[in-house]
Motif scaffolding. Structure first.
Motif, short mmCIF file in Angstrom:
data_model
loop_
_atom_site.label_atom_id
_atom_site.label_comp_id
_atom_site.label_asym_id
_atom_site.label_seq_id
_atom_site.Cartn_x
_atom_site.Cartn_y
_atom_site.Cartn_z
N TYR A 87 47.47 44.14 51.47
CA TYR A 87 48.10 42.95 52.21
C TYR A 87 46.80 41.91 52.24
O TYR A 87 46.95 40.75 52.16
CB TYR A 87 49.35 43.05 53.23
CG TYR A 87 50.03 41.91 53.57
CD1 TYR A 87 50.76 41.77 53.62
CD2 TYR A 87 48.83 41.94 55.33
CE1 TYR A 87 51.37 39.97 53.30
CE2 TYR A 87 49.88 40.96 55.68
CZ TYR A 87 51.34 39.39 54.72
OH TYR A 87 52.03 38.78 55.39
N ARG A 90 44.95 41.25 49.43
CA ARG A 90 45.10 40.53 48.20
C ARG A 90 45.50 38.69 47.95
O ARG A 90 45.04 37.93 48.32
CB ARG A 90 46.50 40.81 47.55
CG ARG A 90 46.75 40.12 46.77
CD ARG A 90 45.91 40.18 44.94
NE ARG A 90 46.32 39.20 44.40
CZ ARG A 90 46.31 38.49 44.08
NH1 ARG A 90 44.92 37.72 45.15
NH2 ARG A 90 46.81 37.24 42.74
N TYR A 94 43.04 35.51 47.56
CA TYR A 94 43.50 34.42 47.21
C TYR A 94 43.25 33.10 47.96
O TYR A 94 42.71 32.01 47.34
CB TYR A 94 45.67 34.04 47.43
CG TYR A 94 46.63 33.03 47.60
CD1 TYR A 94 46.70 32.97 46.76
CD2 TYR A 94 46.47 32.23 48.96
CE1 TYR A 94 47.28 31.49 46.60
CE2 TYR A 94 46.59 31.24 48.91
CZ TYR A 94 47.54 30.90 47.32
OH TYR A 94 48.18 29.27 47.63
N PRO A 239 50.05 35.51 46.62
CA PRO A 239 50.94 36.39 46.94
C PRO A 239 51.74 36.96 48.11
O PRO A 239 51.45 36.04 48.81
CB PRO A 239 49.46 37.52 46.89
CG PRO A 239 48.38 37.19 46.76
CD PRO A 239 49.00 35.03 47.20
N TYR A 240 52.81 37.92 47.90
CA TYR A 240 53.52 38.11 49.20
C TYR A 240 54.92 36.73 48.57
O TYR A 240 54.69 36.27 50.53
CB TYR A 240 52.92 38.49 49.95
CG TYR A 240 52.28 39.71 50.23
CD1 TYR A 240 52.58 40.60 50.07
CD2 TYR A 240 50.67 39.71 49.43
CE1 TYR A 240 51.71 42.45 49.43
CE2 TYR A 240 50.00 40.95 49.37
CZ TYR A 240 50.29 41.42 49.56
OH TYR A 240 49.49 43.09 48.98
N ASN A 265 53.07 46.13 47.41
CA ASN A 265 52.16 46.06 46.93
C ASN A 265 52.60 47.45 45.21
O ASN A 265 51.58 46.36 43.93
CB ASN A 265 51.52 47.01 47.34
CG ASN A 265 51.39 46.24 49.19
OD1 ASN A 265 51.18 44.51 48.56
ND2 ASN A 265 50.28 47.26 49.95
N TYR A 268 54.14 44.53 42.24
CA TYR A 268 52.76 43.30 41.83
C TYR A 268 51.10 44.04 41.42
O TYR A 268 50.51 43.20 41.17
CB TYR A 268 52.82 42.24 42.88
CG TYR A 268 54.12 41.63 43.22
CD1 TYR A 268 54.55 40.27 41.43
CD2 TYR A 268 54.89 41.97 43.90
CE1 TYR A 268 56.17 40.13 41.73
CE2 TYR A 268 56.40 41.19 44.14
CZ TYR A 268 56.49 39.99 43.11
OH TYR A 268 58.11 39.78 43.28
N TYR A 270 48.64 45.00 43.71
CA TYR A 270 48.50 44.17 44.08
C TYR A 270 46.49 44.81 44.52
O TYR A 270 45.51 44.56 44.24
CB TYR A 270 48.47 43.57 45.50
CG TYR A 270 49.49 43.03 45.10
CD1 TYR A 270 49.23 41.31 44.41
CD2 TYR A 270 51.07 42.18 46.32
CE1 TYR A 270 50.54 40.47 44.83
CE2 TYR A 270 51.99 41.56 46.10
CZ TYR A 270 51.69 40.12 45.77
OH TYR A 270 52.65 38.72 45.73
N GLU A 273 44.81 44.01 41.31
CA GLU A 273 44.69 42.75 40.97
C GLU A 273 43.21 43.33 42.16
O GLU A 273 41.78 41.95 41.99
CB GLU A 273 45.40 42.18 41.79
CG GLU A 273 46.65 42.09 40.70
CD GLU A 273 47.16 40.79 41.04
OE1 GLU A 273 46.94 40.32 42.14
OE2 GLU A 273 48.71 41.13 40.22
N TYR A 274 43.22 43.65 42.96
CA TYR A 274 41.77 43.45 44.51
C TYR A 274 40.81 44.02 43.73
O TYR A 274 39.38 43.52 44.11
CB TYR A 274 42.33 43.24 45.61
CG TYR A 274 41.25 43.52 46.99
CD1 TYR A 274 41.08 41.99 47.17
CD2 TYR A 274 40.79 44.67 46.86
CE1 TYR A 274 39.68 41.44 47.84
CE2 TYR A 274 39.36 43.80 47.93
CZ TYR A 274 39.34 42.44 47.95
OH TYR A 274 38.18 42.68 48.87
#
Length: 283
Positions: A87, A90, A94, A239-240, A265, A268, A270, A273-274
């Motif tokens: 959390y 990600r 952003y 995100p979120y 998580n 998506y 996440y 992605e990170y």
């Protein structure tokens, strides 16, 4: 001598709340601003909040724990061991993708603790403890001995300690009756007692210091449109995003709700992605 100081913290990316607080501070004729940490995340706004901070020109800034998360995450240094780590990572990605040039490096340079003399009073200012900007040792219901640690700093003795972090506005005393203040949170005020938790306005503090000492201590709660803040989130690629909009309704944070964060998580991707972001950043 008379100086009016707006003390604020824990904006957490909530632009609408910060705008309301800033407008009110201008109407209250403050002379300067002290920012006590946690500027961004989990809210959608980055550059507009940074621009307001530059306009305020705070004479005091200290670094909060979420500011550290922004820096570590933006630099690709976060691990994926827990749902909350994903959390933070990600969200920090952003922030990095929407940050003005130099912002992350400037945040990294903010100090943990500042001592500031105003008139006859010496203020010690930190996000949490002077040497630790995280943890629950200064939750409002803790013993006075815990708050005595705020005065354990080198140099001239501190008369009034100011901290943030716990999202509760507060005035209390240490064991020797030195004063402890907390401005509350602009973006995410908390209280476990539900009738008080309903007050989700932007919380901040105005101090007026004159030649004698502290002439005024004003805890300000400023209304703003949470629907407007949700609309800002809707127009973003945050995100979120749905979780942030839920927070705008409930006033609760979901930072350590592992089950709920795992659901987001996984849905998506996440973490992946990170990892891609960090790999690209760090080669």
């Amino acid at each position: 001598m008379k100086k009016r100081i707006a003390v604020f913290s824990d904006t957490h990316g909530n632009l609408t709340a910060l705008q309301a607080m800033y407008r009110d501070s201008i109407a209250q004729h403050v002379d300067e601003y002290w920012f006590i940490g946690d500027l961004l995340m989990p809210g959608p706004s980055v550059k507009p909040i940074w621009e307001i901070l530059q306009e305020m020109k705070p004479t005091v800034i200290v670094r909060g724990n979420w500011d550290d998360l922004v820096v570590r995450g933006a630099r690709g240094m976060m691990d994926m061991e827990r749902p909350s780590h994903i959390y933070f990572a990600r969200l920090a990605q952003y922030v990095a993708e929407h940050a003005p040039d130099g912002m992350v490096d400037e945040i990294a340079s903010w100090p943990m603790h500042v001592t500031k003399r105003v008139g006859p009073l010496n203020f010690g200012i930190s996000h949490n403890l002077p040497w630790l900007n995280m943890g629950q040792v200064l939750f409002p219901t803790q013993a006075s001995e815990n708050f005595d640690k705020l005065f354990n700093v080198a140099g001239e003795p501190v008369d009034i300690a100011i901290y943030a972090h716990v999202h509760h506005d507060l005035l209390r005393y240490g064991s020797d009756e030195r004063m402890v203040l907390n401005p509350g949170a602009v973006g995410e005020p908390f209280n476990h007692w539900q009738p008080l938790q309903r007050d989700l306005r932007a919380h901040y503090l105005i101090l007026e210091v004159d030649d004698i000492g502290l002439a005024e201590t004003s805890f300000r709660h400023i209304g703003y449109s949470r629907d407007q803040e949700k609309q800002i989130a809707d127009k973003s690629d945050l995100p979120y995003r749905d979780l942030y909009k839920k927070m705008m309704v409930t006033g609760r944070a979901y930072t350590h709700d592992d089950e709920l964060l795992t659901e987001y998580n996984n849905q998506y991707n996440y973490a992946d992605e990170y990892r891609k972001y960090a790999k690209k950043l760090n080669g």
